[in-house]
Design an enzyme around this catalytic site. Structure first.
Site, short mmCIF file in Angstrom:
data_model
loop_
_atom_site.label_atom_id
_atom_site.label_comp_id
_atom_site.label_asym_id
_atom_site.label_seq_id
_atom_site.Cartn_x
_atom_site.Cartn_y
_atom_site.Cartn_z
N ASP A 1 0.86 -1.73 0.26
CA ASP A 1 -0.21 -0.17 -0.03
C ASP A 1 0.95 0.82 0.05
O ASP A 1 0.49 1.83 1.03
CB ASP A 1 -0.61 -0.50 1.57
CG ASP A 1 -1.59 1.06 1.73
OD1 ASP A 1 -2.03 1.82 0.16
OD2 ASP A 1 -2.94 0.92 2.04
N TYR A 2 2.32 0.77 -0.76
CA TYR A 2 2.67 2.66 -1.27
C TYR A 2 1.96 3.76 -1.13
O TYR A 2 1.28 3.14 -2.66
CB TYR A 2 4.14 2.33 -1.95
CG TYR A 2 5.11 2.05 -0.75
CD1 TYR A 2 5.85 3.20 0.04
CD2 TYR A 2 5.62 0.58 -0.74
CE1 TYR A 2 6.93 2.19 1.21
CE2 TYR A 2 6.56 0.35 0.06
CZ TYR A 2 7.43 0.94 0.44
OH TYR A 2 8.51 0.53 1.17
N GLU A 3 2.12 4.81 -1.33
CA GLU A 3 1.28 6.14 -1.87
C GLU A 3 1.47 6.99 -2.41
O GLU A 3 1.23 8.18 -2.67
CB GLU A 3 -0.44 5.78 -0.91
CG GLU A 3 -0.71 4.61 -1.23
CD GLU A 3 -1.98 5.08 -0.14
OE1 GLU A 3 -2.26 6.83 0.62
OE2 GLU A 3 -2.79 4.36 0.48
N HIS A 4 3.20 7.09 -1.63
CA HIS A 4 3.96 8.47 -2.05
C HIS A 4 5.48 7.89 -2.88
O HIS A 4 5.60 6.43 -2.19
CB HIS A 4 4.16 8.51 -1.32
CG HIS A 4 3.05 9.53 -0.75
ND1 HIS A 4 2.22 10.81 -1.31
CD2 HIS A 4 2.94 9.14 0.66
CE1 HIS A 4 0.82 10.64 -0.33
NE2 HIS A 4 0.97 10.27 0.83
#
Length: 304
Positions: free
Chosen positions: A153-156
Protein backbone atom coordinates in the site's frame (compact mmCIF):
# COMPACT_ATOMS: atom_id res chain seq x y z
CA UNK A 1 -12.92 -48.73 -28.82
CA UNK A 2 -14.05 -47.22 -25.46
CA UNK A 3 -16.67 -49.20 -23.56
CA UNK A 4 -19.91 -47.54 -22.34
CA UNK A 5 -18.61 -47.93 -18.80
CA UNK A 6 -15.44 -45.98 -19.59
CA UNK A 7 -17.49 -43.28 -21.29
CA UNK A 8 -19.73 -43.01 -18.24
CA UNK A 9 -16.70 -42.76 -15.95
CA UNK A 10 -15.22 -40.05 -18.19
CA UNK A 11 -18.49 -38.13 -18.08
CA UNK A 12 -18.69 -38.43 -14.29
CA UNK A 13 -15.09 -37.27 -13.96
CA UNK A 14 -15.78 -34.26 -16.20
CA UNK A 15 -18.83 -33.30 -14.14
CA UNK A 16 -16.80 -33.71 -10.94
CA UNK A 17 -14.05 -31.41 -12.21
CA UNK A 18 -16.50 -28.78 -13.46
CA UNK A 19 -18.47 -28.83 -10.22
CA UNK A 20 -15.30 -28.47 -8.16
CA UNK A 21 -14.17 -25.56 -10.33
CA UNK A 22 -17.52 -23.83 -9.84
CA UNK A 23 -17.38 -24.52 -6.10
CA UNK A 24 -13.86 -23.10 -5.95
CA UNK A 25 -14.98 -19.94 -7.75
CA UNK A 26 -17.95 -19.60 -5.40
CA UNK A 27 -15.70 -19.87 -2.35
CA UNK A 28 -13.35 -17.25 -3.80
CA UNK A 29 -16.27 -14.86 -4.19
CA UNK A 30 -16.90 -15.11 -0.44
CA UNK A 31 -13.67 -13.32 0.45
CA UNK A 32 -13.98 -10.50 2.98
CA UNK A 33 -10.97 -8.38 3.98
CA UNK A 34 -10.57 -5.57 6.50
CA UNK A 35 -7.75 -3.20 7.40
CA UNK A 36 -7.18 -2.84 11.14
CA UNK A 37 -4.82 -1.09 13.54
CA UNK A 38 -3.80 2.09 11.71
CA UNK A 39 -5.59 4.60 13.89
CA UNK A 40 -4.72 3.02 17.24
CA UNK A 41 -8.27 3.28 18.54
CA UNK A 42 -8.04 0.18 20.71
CA UNK A 43 -9.81 -2.08 18.23
CA UNK A 44 -9.22 -5.78 18.81
CA UNK A 45 -9.69 -8.69 16.43
CA UNK A 46 -12.36 -10.05 18.76
CA UNK A 47 -14.38 -6.82 18.41
CA UNK A 48 -15.00 -7.44 14.72
CA UNK A 49 -17.91 -9.75 13.78
CA UNK A 50 -16.75 -12.79 11.80
CA UNK A 51 -19.16 -14.82 9.67
CA UNK A 52 -18.03 -18.43 9.54
CA UNK A 53 -19.30 -18.79 5.96
CA UNK A 54 -16.76 -16.38 4.43
CA UNK A 55 -12.99 -16.37 4.07
CA UNK A 56 -11.89 -13.52 6.34
CA UNK A 57 -8.59 -11.64 6.05
CA UNK A 58 -7.44 -9.10 8.63
CA UNK A 59 -4.86 -6.68 7.20
CA UNK A 60 -2.66 -5.20 9.91
CA UNK A 61 -1.94 -1.55 9.15
CA UNK A 62 0.91 -0.84 8.80
CA UNK A 63 4.48 -2.13 8.69
CA UNK A 64 6.60 0.79 7.49
CA UNK A 65 10.24 1.14 6.46
CA UNK A 66 10.70 4.40 8.38
CA UNK A 67 12.32 5.17 11.72
CA UNK A 68 10.09 5.54 14.77
CA UNK A 69 11.97 8.63 15.98
CA UNK A 70 10.92 12.16 15.08
CA UNK A 71 11.22 13.18 12.37
CA UNK A 72 10.56 9.79 10.75
CA UNK A 73 13.02 8.98 7.96
CA UNK A 74 13.22 6.13 5.39
CA UNK A 75 15.15 2.98 6.32
CA UNK A 76 15.56 1.43 2.84
CA UNK A 77 13.34 -1.62 3.31
CA UNK A 78 13.91 -2.19 7.03
CA UNK A 79 10.29 -2.56 8.13
CA UNK A 80 8.98 -2.21 11.65
CA UNK A 81 5.51 -2.58 13.16
CA UNK A 82 3.41 0.59 13.37
CA UNK A 83 -0.01 -0.91 14.01
CA UNK A 84 -1.56 -1.03 17.49
CA UNK A 85 0.70 -3.82 18.73
CA UNK A 86 -0.74 -3.71 22.25
CA UNK A 87 -4.21 -4.78 21.11
CA UNK A 88 -3.09 -6.61 17.96
CA UNK A 89 -0.22 -8.65 19.37
CA UNK A 90 1.24 -11.98 18.22
CA UNK A 91 -0.73 -13.82 20.91
CA UNK A 92 -3.94 -12.17 19.77
CA UNK A 93 -3.24 -13.13 16.16
CA UNK A 94 -2.84 -16.74 17.26
CA UNK A 95 -6.00 -16.57 19.37
CA UNK A 96 -8.28 -15.21 16.65
CA UNK A 97 -6.97 -17.76 14.13
CA UNK A 98 -7.40 -20.61 16.61
CA UNK A 99 -10.97 -19.55 17.35
CA UNK A 100 -11.94 -19.02 13.69
CA UNK A 101 -10.66 -21.51 11.14
CA UNK A 102 -11.74 -19.19 8.29
CA UNK A 103 -9.54 -16.29 9.46
CA UNK A 104 -6.15 -15.39 8.05
CA UNK A 105 -4.04 -12.41 9.05
CA UNK A 106 -1.70 -10.40 6.82
CA UNK A 107 0.19 -7.16 7.15
CA UNK A 108 -0.05 -4.15 4.88
CA UNK A 109 3.13 -2.30 3.98
CA UNK A 110 3.64 1.48 4.03
CA UNK A 111 0.27 3.28 3.90
CA UNK A 112 -0.12 7.03 3.50
CA UNK A 113 1.56 8.67 6.50
CA UNK A 114 3.69 7.95 9.54
CA UNK A 115 4.21 9.85 12.79
CA UNK A 116 2.93 13.41 12.65
CA UNK A 117 1.42 13.02 9.15
CA UNK A 118 4.75 12.54 7.40
CA UNK A 119 4.15 10.99 3.98
CA UNK A 120 5.58 7.49 3.58
CA UNK A 121 7.67 7.38 0.41
CA UNK A 122 8.95 4.36 -1.44
CA UNK A 123 12.59 5.46 -1.36
CA UNK A 124 15.09 2.64 -2.05
CA UNK A 125 18.84 3.24 -2.02
CA UNK A 126 19.16 0.45 -4.58
CA UNK A 127 17.06 -2.49 -5.71
CA UNK A 128 19.35 -5.11 -4.21
CA UNK A 129 19.78 -3.42 -0.82
CA UNK A 130 16.08 -2.60 -0.43
CA UNK A 131 15.04 -6.16 -1.34
CA UNK A 132 17.58 -7.72 1.02
CA UNK A 133 16.45 -5.51 3.94
CA UNK A 134 12.77 -6.06 3.16
CA UNK A 135 13.12 -9.85 2.98
CA UNK A 136 14.93 -9.95 6.31
CA UNK A 137 12.64 -7.58 8.22
CA UNK A 138 9.34 -8.82 6.77
CA UNK A 139 10.25 -12.46 7.35
CA UNK A 140 11.01 -11.62 10.97
CA UNK A 141 7.62 -9.90 11.45
CA UNK A 142 5.72 -12.67 9.65
CA UNK A 143 7.31 -15.30 11.88
CA UNK A 144 6.80 -13.28 15.07
CA UNK A 145 3.11 -12.63 14.36
CA UNK A 146 2.31 -15.92 12.57
CA UNK A 147 1.05 -14.04 9.50
CA UNK A 148 -0.23 -15.48 6.24
CA UNK A 149 0.35 -12.74 3.68
CA UNK A 150 1.38 -9.22 2.75
CA UNK A 151 -0.41 -6.30 1.15
CA UNK A 152 1.39 -3.48 -0.69
CA UNK A 153 0.00 0.00 0.00
CA UNK A 154 2.68 2.53 -0.96
CA UNK A 155 1.02 5.80 -1.98
CA UNK A 156 4.04 8.12 -2.42
CA UNK A 157 7.17 7.48 -4.45
CA UNK A 158 10.75 8.75 -4.74
CA UNK A 159 11.66 6.29 -7.48
CA UNK A 160 10.53 5.39 -10.98
CA UNK A 161 7.81 2.76 -11.64
CA UNK A 162 10.29 0.16 -12.94
CA UNK A 163 12.34 0.31 -9.73
CA UNK A 164 9.17 -0.10 -7.65
CA UNK A 165 8.09 -3.04 -9.79
CA UNK A 166 11.47 -4.74 -9.48
CA UNK A 167 11.76 -4.27 -5.71
CA UNK A 168 8.23 -5.39 -4.87
CA UNK A 169 8.26 -8.17 -7.45
CA UNK A 170 11.51 -9.67 -6.16
CA UNK A 171 10.23 -9.39 -2.59
CA UNK A 172 6.99 -11.21 -3.46
CA UNK A 173 8.85 -13.88 -5.40
CA UNK A 174 11.17 -14.64 -2.48
CA UNK A 175 8.39 -14.68 0.14
CA UNK A 176 6.23 -17.03 -1.92
CA UNK A 177 9.07 -19.21 -3.22
CA UNK A 178 10.29 -19.78 0.34
CA UNK A 179 6.74 -20.21 1.69
CA UNK A 180 7.08 -17.26 4.06
CA UNK A 181 3.60 -16.11 2.95
CA UNK A 182 0.78 -17.87 1.12
CA UNK A 183 -0.84 -14.84 -0.54
CA UNK A 184 -0.09 -11.28 -1.61
CA UNK A 185 -2.14 -8.26 -2.60
CA UNK A 186 -1.73 -4.70 -3.79
CA UNK A 187 -3.82 -1.61 -2.91
CA UNK A 188 -3.70 0.87 -5.79
CA UNK A 189 -6.08 3.73 -6.56
CA UNK A 190 -6.82 5.99 -9.49
CA UNK A 191 -4.20 8.75 -9.43
CA UNK A 192 -1.58 9.66 -12.01
CA UNK A 193 1.10 9.71 -9.31
CA UNK A 194 0.17 6.23 -8.01
CA UNK A 195 -1.41 4.00 -10.64
CA UNK A 196 1.61 3.85 -13.02
CA UNK A 197 3.70 2.22 -10.29
CA UNK A 198 1.21 -0.56 -9.67
CA UNK A 199 0.58 -1.10 -13.37
CA UNK A 200 4.32 -1.51 -13.93
CA UNK A 201 4.37 -4.06 -11.11
CA UNK A 202 1.33 -5.84 -12.53
CA UNK A 203 2.78 -6.08 -16.04
CA UNK A 204 5.95 -7.78 -14.83
CA UNK A 205 4.90 -9.62 -11.66
CA UNK A 206 1.11 -9.85 -11.80
CA UNK A 207 1.30 -13.64 -11.67
CA UNK A 208 2.55 -13.34 -8.07
CA UNK A 209 -0.35 -11.12 -6.92
CA UNK A 210 -3.43 -12.90 -5.59
CA UNK A 211 -5.74 -9.94 -4.97
CA UNK A 212 -6.07 -6.33 -6.09
CA UNK A 213 -7.48 -4.31 -3.17
CA UNK A 214 -8.50 -1.43 -5.37
CA UNK A 215 -9.34 1.66 -3.30
CA UNK A 216 -12.70 2.52 -4.88
CA UNK A 217 -13.34 4.84 -1.92
CA UNK A 218 -10.66 7.14 -3.36
CA UNK A 219 -13.14 8.15 -6.08
CA UNK A 220 -15.28 11.25 -5.36
CA UNK A 221 -18.07 11.26 -2.81
CA UNK A 222 -21.46 10.78 -4.38
CA UNK A 223 -20.30 8.08 -6.81
CA UNK A 224 -23.38 6.44 -8.36
CA UNK A 225 -23.94 2.74 -9.02
CA UNK A 226 -23.45 3.17 -12.77
CA UNK A 227 -20.25 5.17 -12.23
CA UNK A 228 -18.96 2.55 -9.80
CA UNK A 229 -19.57 -0.25 -12.30
CA UNK A 230 -17.74 1.75 -14.96
CA UNK A 231 -14.81 2.30 -12.59
CA UNK A 232 -14.77 -1.42 -11.79
CA UNK A 233 -14.67 -2.41 -15.46
CA UNK A 234 -11.84 0.06 -16.08
CA UNK A 235 -9.73 -1.34 -13.26
CA UNK A 236 -10.53 -4.93 -14.20
CA UNK A 237 -9.15 -4.09 -17.62
CA UNK A 238 -6.07 -2.41 -16.11
CA UNK A 239 -5.36 -5.45 -13.91
CA UNK A 240 -6.45 -7.94 -16.53
CA UNK A 241 -6.73 -11.47 -15.21
CA UNK A 242 -6.55 -10.33 -11.58
CA UNK A 243 -9.07 -10.62 -8.76
CA UNK A 244 -10.11 -7.00 -8.31
CA UNK A 245 -12.00 -6.61 -5.01
CA UNK A 246 -14.68 -3.97 -4.46
CA UNK A 247 -14.42 -1.67 -1.48
CA UNK A 248 -15.79 1.19 0.58
CA UNK A 249 -14.58 3.22 3.54
CA UNK A 250 -16.29 3.67 6.89
CA UNK A 251 -14.31 6.85 7.59
CA UNK A 252 -16.57 9.15 5.59
CA UNK A 253 -14.30 9.04 2.54
CA UNK A 254 -15.50 9.00 -1.06
CA UNK A 255 -16.69 6.37 -3.51
CA UNK A 256 -19.98 4.46 -3.44
CA UNK A 257 -21.29 3.97 0.10
CA UNK A 258 -23.60 1.19 1.32
CA UNK A 259 -26.31 3.84 1.82
CA UNK A 260 -26.11 4.87 -1.83
CA UNK A 261 -26.12 1.51 -3.55
CA UNK A 262 -22.85 -0.34 -2.90
CA UNK A 263 -24.59 -3.68 -2.39
CA UNK A 264 -26.78 -3.10 -5.45
CA UNK A 265 -23.57 -2.75 -7.46
CA UNK A 266 -22.22 -5.92 -5.82
CA UNK A 267 -25.38 -7.81 -6.80
CA UNK A 268 -24.92 -6.76 -10.41
CA UNK A 269 -21.26 -7.81 -10.40
CA UNK A 270 -22.12 -11.14 -8.80
CA UNK A 271 -24.71 -11.90 -11.48
CA UNK A 272 -22.02 -11.12 -14.06
CA UNK A 273 -19.54 -13.45 -12.33
CA UNK A 274 -17.18 -10.57 -11.56
CA UNK A 275 -17.43 -10.29 -7.77
CA UNK A 276 -14.25 -11.66 -6.20
CA UNK A 277 -14.72 -10.22 -2.72
CA UNK A 278 -15.24 -7.11 -0.60
CA UNK A 279 -12.85 -5.17 1.61
CA UNK A 280 -13.38 -2.29 4.04
CA UNK A 281 -11.22 0.55 5.24
CA UNK A 282 -11.25 0.22 8.21
CA UNK A 283 -12.17 -1.60 11.43
CA UNK A 284 -10.84 1.35 13.42
CA UNK A 285 -13.48 3.65 11.93
CA UNK A 286 -16.24 1.02 11.97
CA UNK A 287 -16.14 0.49 15.73
CA UNK A 288 -18.19 3.61 16.46
CA UNK A 289 -21.04 2.21 14.30
CA UNK A 290 -20.75 -1.25 15.90
CA UNK A 291 -19.45 -2.80 12.65
CA UNK A 292 -22.87 -2.77 10.96
CA UNK A 293 -21.37 -2.77 7.46
CA UNK A 294 -18.97 -5.58 8.29
CA UNK A 295 -21.99 -7.68 9.22
CA UNK A 296 -23.88 -6.62 6.10
CA UNK A 297 -20.95 -7.28 3.79
CA UNK A 298 -20.31 -10.75 5.14
CA UNK A 299 -23.99 -11.64 5.13
CA UNK A 300 -24.18 -10.54 1.49
CA UNK A 301 -21.17 -12.68 0.54
CA UNK A 302 -22.43 -15.70 2.47
CA UNK A 303 -25.96 -15.52 1.07
CA UNK A 304 -25.16 -16.40 -2.52
Amino acid sequence: MDSPRLKNLSTLLLHFLVNNLLLSQAVQERLFREYIGAEEKNVRFSDVPINSSVEFHFLLSFAIDYTDKAPPTPTNGDFRVYWDSDNLSPSQVSAIKAKNSNVKVAMSLAGDTVGDNTHVYFNPTSVSSWVANAIRSITRIVNEYNLDGIDIDYEHFSSDPDTFAECIGRLMFHLKENQVVSFTSIAPYEDDSVQPYYLALWRKYGHLIDYVNFQFYAYPKGTTVSQFLKYFDTQTSNYYGGKVLVSFGTDGSGGLSPKNGFFKACSILRKQGKLHGIFIWSADDSKKANFQYERQSQYFLASQ
